[in-house]
Design a protein around this motif. Structure first.
Motif, PDB file in Angstrom:
ATOM      1  N   GLU A   1      80.257  21.711 -62.878  1.00  0.00           N
ATOM      2  CA  GLU A   1      79.345  22.193 -63.915  1.00  0.00           C
ATOM      3  C   GLU A   1      79.102  21.114 -64.971  1.00  0.00           C
ATOM      4  N   SER A   2      80.128  20.354 -65.279  1.00  0.00           N
ATOM      5  CA  SER A   2      79.972  19.282 -66.270  1.00  0.00           C
ATOM      6  C   SER A   2      79.045  18.191 -65.752  1.00  0.00           C
ATOM      7  N   ALA A   3      79.101  17.951 -64.452  1.00  0.00           N
ATOM      8  CA  ALA A   3      78.236  16.917 -63.867  1.00  0.00           C
ATOM      9  C   ALA A   3      76.764  17.234 -64.101  1.00  0.00           C
ATOM     10  N   LYS A   4      76.415  18.500 -64.050  1.00  0.00           N
ATOM     11  CA  LYS A   4      75.019  18.887 -64.285  1.00  0.00           C
ATOM     12  C   LYS A   4      74.599  18.551 -65.715  1.00  0.00           C
ATOM     13  N   ILE A   5      75.501  18.796 -66.648  1.00  0.00           N
ATOM     14  CA  ILE A   5      75.193  18.498 -68.048  1.00  0.00           C
ATOM     15  C   ILE A   5      75.114  16.989 -68.267  1.00  0.00           C
ATOM     16  N   VAL A   6      76.002  16.257 -67.623  1.00  0.00           N
ATOM     17  CA  VAL A   6      76.005  14.797 -67.764  1.00  0.00           C
ATOM     18  C   VAL A   6      74.681  14.218 -67.272  1.00  0.00           C
ATOM     19  N   VAL A   7      74.204  14.716 -66.146  1.00  0.00           N
ATOM     20  CA  VAL A   7      72.923  14.232 -65.611  1.00  0.00           C
ATOM     21  C   VAL A   7      71.790  14.539 -66.577  1.00  0.00           C
ATOM     22  N   LYS A   8      71.836  15.707 -67.175  1.00  0.00           N
ATOM     23  CA  LYS A   8      70.809  16.067 -68.150  1.00  0.00           C
ATOM     24  C   LYS A   8      70.803  15.083 -69.318  1.00  0.00           C
ATOM     25  N   CYS A   9      71.996  14.694 -69.781  1.00  0.00           N
ATOM     26  CA  CYS A   9      72.099  13.774 -70.910  1.00  0.00           C
ATOM     27  C   CYS A   9      71.744  12.340 -70.518  1.00  0.00           C
ATOM     28  N   CYS A  10      71.701  12.053 -69.218  1.00  0.00           N
ATOM     29  CA  CYS A  10      71.290  10.715 -68.770  1.00  0.00           C
ATOM     30  C   CYS A  10      69.861  10.395 -69.212  1.00  0.00           C
ATOM     31  N   LYS A  11      69.080  11.430 -69.495  1.00  0.00           N
ATOM     32  CA  LYS A  11      67.681  11.229 -69.861  1.00  0.00           C
ATOM     33  C   LYS A  11      67.489  11.143 -71.372  1.00  0.00           C
ATOM     34  N   SER A  12      68.587  11.041 -72.095  1.00  0.00           N
ATOM     35  CA  SER A  12      68.492  10.943 -73.555  1.00  0.00           C
ATOM     36  C   SER A  12      67.744   9.677 -73.969  1.00  0.00           C
ATOM     37  N   THR A  13      67.120   9.747 -75.114  1.00  0.00           N
ATOM     38  CA  THR A  13      66.413   8.565 -75.628  1.00  0.00           C
ATOM     39  C   THR A  13      67.361   7.575 -76.290  1.00  0.00           C
ATOM     40  N   ASP A  14      68.613   7.973 -76.503  1.00  0.00           N
ATOM     41  CA  ASP A  14      69.582   7.099 -77.147  1.00  0.00           C
ATOM     42  C   ASP A  14      70.373   6.318 -76.106  1.00  0.00           C
ATOM     43  N   ALA A  15      70.445   5.011 -76.273  1.00  0.00           N
ATOM     44  CA  ALA A  15      71.111   4.159 -75.289  1.00  0.00           C
ATOM     45  C   ALA A  15      72.605   4.448 -75.202  1.00  0.00           C
ATOM     46  N   SER A  16      73.239   4.753 -76.330  1.00  0.00           N
ATOM     47  CA  SER A  16      74.681   5.028 -76.315  1.00  0.00           C
ATOM     48  C   SER A  16      74.992   6.263 -75.476  1.00  0.00           C
ATOM     49  N   ILE A  17      74.147   7.259 -75.573  1.00  0.00           N
ATOM     50  CA  ILE A  17      74.347   8.485 -74.791  1.00  0.00           C
ATOM     51  C   ILE A  17      74.172   8.191 -73.313  1.00  0.00           C
ATOM     52  N   ARG A  18      73.141   7.439 -72.974  1.00  0.00           N
ATOM     53  CA  ARG A  18      72.906   7.129 -71.557  1.00  0.00           C
ATOM     54  C   ARG A  18      74.076   6.344 -70.968  1.00  0.00           C
ATOM     55  N   MET A  19      74.592   5.405 -71.730  1.00  0.00           N
ATOM     56  CA  MET A  19      75.712   4.604 -71.238  1.00  0.00           C
ATOM     57  C   MET A  19      76.940   5.476 -71.024  1.00  0.00           C
ATOM     58  N   ALA A  20      77.218   6.360 -71.973  1.00  0.00           N
ATOM     59  CA  ALA A  20      78.393   7.227 -71.849  1.00  0.00           C
ATOM     60  C   ALA A  20      78.270   8.166 -70.651  1.00  0.00           C
ATOM     61  N   THR A  21      77.090   8.704 -70.430  1.00  0.00           N
ATOM     62  CA  THR A  21      76.914   9.624 -69.305  1.00  0.00           C
ATOM     63  C   THR A  21      77.090   8.894 -67.970  1.00  0.00           C
ATOM     64  N   LEU A  22      76.629   7.663 -67.900  1.00  0.00           N
ATOM     65  CA  LEU A  22      76.806   6.904 -66.668  1.00  0.00           C
ATOM     66  C   LEU A  22      78.284   6.613 -66.403  1.00  0.00           C
ATOM     67  N   ILE A  23      79.043   6.390 -67.471  1.00  0.00           N
ATOM     68  CA  ILE A  23      80.487   6.182 -67.316  1.00  0.00           C
ATOM     69  C   ILE A  23      81.141   7.449 -66.765  1.00  0.00           C
ATOM     70  N   TRP A  24      80.727   8.588 -67.272  1.00  0.00           N
ATOM     71  CA  TRP A  24      81.256   9.858 -66.756  1.00  0.00           C
ATOM     72  C   TRP A  24      80.880  10.046 -65.286  1.00  0.00           C
ATOM     73  N   LEU A  25      79.621   9.771 -64.964  1.00  0.00           N
ATOM     74  CA  LEU A  25      79.197   9.909 -63.568  1.00  0.00           C
ATOM     75  C   LEU A  25      79.988   8.971 -62.667  1.00  0.00           C
ATOM     76  N   ASN A  26      80.201   7.767 -63.144  1.00  0.00           N
ATOM     77  CA  ASN A  26      80.972   6.804 -62.362  1.00  0.00           C
ATOM     78  C   ASN A  26      82.374   7.318 -62.081  1.00  0.00           C
TER      79      ASN A  26
END
Length: 740
Positions: free
Chosen positions: A280-305
């Motif tokens: 369930e968290s993975a779905k939220i992480v993917v949603k946040c991957c589309k954030s306009t903020d670079a810090s958020i995108r980087m953090a979500t990719l780390i979680w996905l990794n």
């Protein structure tokens, strides 16, 4: 006289002077803090003395404080002092009750919390101080009201008055200390909703408060497990990474790191519930991957990794609770791919590199997973990702990656991938990619098309679309349609050679040859011009590319021209000679047809074609093609033909053809080349004459037939009639215009 049955008149509630006395009331509301403090001490002693013996007296004190002090009218100029005196009195009551506070705690908490919203800053400060005293006395019992307390803390943390914020910070530390001392009294299911609600606030002080409490609860995870509710507040934590305050961003990052660590690490294996939380968290992480903020995108990719590596390491699962984690993870593959591909186009190099790393891991996982891949959903996602984007920086990279995924799906699940409407769902995007300028992307698209064209359900059956059409023919015809849109000149060589390297090259050429015939049958000027250019392109690739060597070898096999007009082949396993498949379509470009005849040693036909080319309008394009043909004859590929020129008695038609070409060309570079060749032929004639005996018979047609297939006059006439028909159509309206 009143009736004896009349209801008794209720006794009037005692006023503050009856309850406390005139002197104490005056001192409790005095402006001097020392006098208020002395009055408070007296109230504390009275409550302590009453204790368990006189509960009613304690209730009267609380009711009096509430009605006459805390609920005073705002219009009263002394209402602020009354409220402060009342709050001091409430604190005194709590301290006087001590361990006997349980019965009165709900009333005490309610009375003080409502003054957290008072208009007067000093009243809010005193309310905070009063609650601090109540909490010190009640200890863990006060956690029963944590939801209301935390709401009050958030309210005061956002206060405009600095003293109020300082006061609530002291209260906050006390509440955290109480939680650490009595973690068993904390109920995560009650705390998480209020944390989630306040995490949405943008006030920096409130955000710091929320982060601090989450960190505290994570540190007492043995008693309070807030990770199980992670999907409820994870998105809000990611959003805090985009806060303007550096401290908030840092604290949010630290909190997220701690959450991730607790989420994926377990000594005895992950339980079913924990695995479900990850999904369930993975779905939220993917949603946040589309954030306009670079810090958020980087953090979500780390979680996905981390999630991807968790799946790759085959994390141990609690055996007592079997859970198809890997199967469920595969179901999320399209969603994970969506978030990853979105970051491929990121302007931040670090984010783009992390996205590439995640994608490579997903590809590796998909290659080795034993479960069935969700082909339909993946193709839908790939099609969506290949649409043009306003962020064009990584467009080529995204398209290339999508095409790699498509190759994987076609390799792993050929039947399922091709059973669906492939050309409708993904084909358009592939063919649009072929129009691009990046050769790497075009090559990747061609790899996909090759897999589609060569797809098999079994080793003997061609894959067909839902309408029963062979995919090879469908794709080939789509490519020809694409070539009509100027792509032939720009990408024709790359496309054709790449496909020749991945497909059955003979089948490709014969399919194109049939398509040329069908297009020419429409007898439209635009179609005729296109077929002429198409034949020229395929002809040059046939004689110059390494990928077509097998075709050139097959064309060297002697075939009788008479077989061209024989009955069609009925045996599916028997193929017509390649020369027969290509000759008539190649007539649409006379120079290419001449080159085909020269290579296939059909010299008599080549000579006749040369004579007919002389009757065509000598356009610039025609002369250019003839010039190119001469240079082709000079290339190493045609060395065999040039050597046969040294035997003019055996190949008189070849010599006549070369001489005819020399006559067609203006006296320029190509003409000089042929003239030099003819001079060499003259030397060959002298050599033959010197070495031959005077009694040797003159070579005849039969002697040349040993090296090339015999041609009857009837067969030759029929072929030339077809050639005249085709060339006549090429010179229809717009006669004299140079062929394309």
């Amino acid at each position: 006289m009143a009736s004896s049955s009349a209801a008794p008149i209720p006794a009037a509630e005692p006023g503050p002077r009856e309850v406390f006395g005139e002197n104490l009331v005056t001192r409790l509301c005095d402006r001097q803090h020392e006098k208020r403090k002395a009055a408070a001490m007296e109230i504390q002693e009275r409550v302590r003395s009453a204790g368990i013996v006189d509960r009613d007296h304690v209730r009267k004190i609380l009711q009096c404080l509430q009605k006459h002090f805390l609920e005073g009218q705002q219009s009263n100029p002394h209402s602020s002092n009354q409220k402060k005196g009342g709050l001091i009195g409430i604190a005194s009551v709590a301290m006087g009750l001590g361990d006997d506070i349980d019965e009165f705690l709900p009333q005490l908490v309610r009375l003080v919390l409502q003054l957290f919203s008072d208009e007067e800053a000093r009243v809010r400060y005193y309310a905070c101080e009063t609650f601090h005293n109540i909490a010190k006395v009640a200890k863990g019992k006060v956690l029963t009201f944590f939801v209301d307390i935390f709401a009050g803390l958030c309210k005061l943390y956002a206060d405009v008055d600095t003293e109020v914020r300082a006061g609530v910070a002291v209260l906050d530390r006390l509440m955290k200390d109480i939680v650490e001392r009595s973690p068993e009294l904390v109920h995560a299911e009650k705390i998480v909703p209020v944390l989630k609600d306040r995490a949405k606030f943008r006030n920096p002080y409130v955000r710091q408060l929320v982060l601090a409490w989450i960190t505290l609860l994570l540190n007492i995870r043995e008693s309070v497990d807030i990770v199980q509710y992670l999907p409820e507040y994870l998105e809000d934590l990611f959003n805090m990474l985009g806060d303007q305050s550096r401290d908030i961003r840092h604290n949010a990052e630290t909190t997220l790191d701690q959450l991730l660590k607790q989420l994926v690490e377990a000594e005895n294996g992950l339980s079913e519930s924990r695995l479900q939380i990850i999904l369930e968290s993975a779905k939220i992480v993917v949603k946040c991957c589309k954030s306009t903020d670079a810090s958020i995108r980087m953090a979500t990719l780390i979680w996905l990794n981390r999630f991807i590596k968790l799946q790759q390491t085959k994390v141990p699962v609690d055996a007592s609770q079997p859970f198809p984690f890997h199967e469920r993870w595969i179901e999320l593959l399209p969603l994970l791919l969506e978030g990853t591909l979105h970051c491929f186009e990121d302007k931040e190099d670090g984010i783009a590199r992390m996205a590439v790393e995640n994608n490579n891991s997903l590809l590796e996982m998909a290659r080795h997973v034993s479960s069935e891949l969700p082909v339909d959903a993946l193709i839908g996602q790939l099609k969506s990702s290949m649409r043009p984007s306003s962020r064009s920086r990584g467009c080529c990279v995204v398209r290339t990656d999508c095409l790699q995924w498509m190759c994987l799906l076609l390799s792993r699940s050929t039947d399922k991938a091709l059973r669906m409407k492939m050309m409708d769902n993904f084909g358009n995007a592939i063919f649009e990619t072929l129009k691009g300028q990046d050769d790497e992307v075009v090559a990747a698209a061609l790899d996909v098309l090759a897999l589609i064209m060569e797809g098999r359900r079994d080793k003997d059956e061609d894959v067909r679309d839902e309408e029963g059409r062979d995919f090879f023919d469908v794709v080939a015809n789509r490519l020809l349609d694409l070539f009509k849109q100027q792509t032939l000149e720009e990408k024709g060589w790359l496309v054709i050679r790449h496909l020749c390297g991945h497909l059955d090259v003979r089948r490709l050429y014969t399919t194109v040859a049939r398509a040329i015939q069908e297009a020419a049958a429409k007898n439209e000027q635009s179609e005729l011009e296109f077929t002429q250019q198409l034949v020229q392109t395929f002809s040059w690739i046939l004689f110059t590319a390494t990928e077509t060597k097998r075709l050139r070898d097959e064309l060297l096999e002697p075939v009788p021209i008479s077989g061209l007009f024989a009955s069609p082949v009925t045996d599916e396993d028997q193929e017509r000679p390649l020369f027969f498949e290509l000759l008539l379509p190649w007539f649409h470009n006379p120079v290419s047809a001449l080159a085909l005849c020269l290579w296939a040693q059909q010299y008599d036909l080549a000579t006749e074609l040369t004579a007919r080319i002389a009757t065509l309008e000598p356009t610039l394009d025609l002369l250019k093609q003839l010039d190119q043909l001469v240079h082709l004859l000079e290339s190493p590929i045609f060395s065999r033909v040039r050597l046969q020129l040294l035997e003019p008695r055996k190949h008189p038609a070849l010599l006549k053809c070369v001489l005819g070409l020399a006559m067609l060309l203006p006296q320029a570079g190509a003409f000089n080349i042929l003239r030099q060749r003819v001079q060499v032929v003259q030397s060959g004639l002298l050599l033959e004459a010197q070495s031959s005996h005077s009694s040797a018979p003159r070579p005849t047609k039969d002697s040349e037939a040993e090296h090339s297939a015999p041609v009857t006059e009837a067969d030759l006439s029929a072929l030339l009639e077809r050639f005249d028909t085709v060339t006549a159509a090429l010179s229809q309206p717009g006669e004299g215009a140079p062929p394309r």
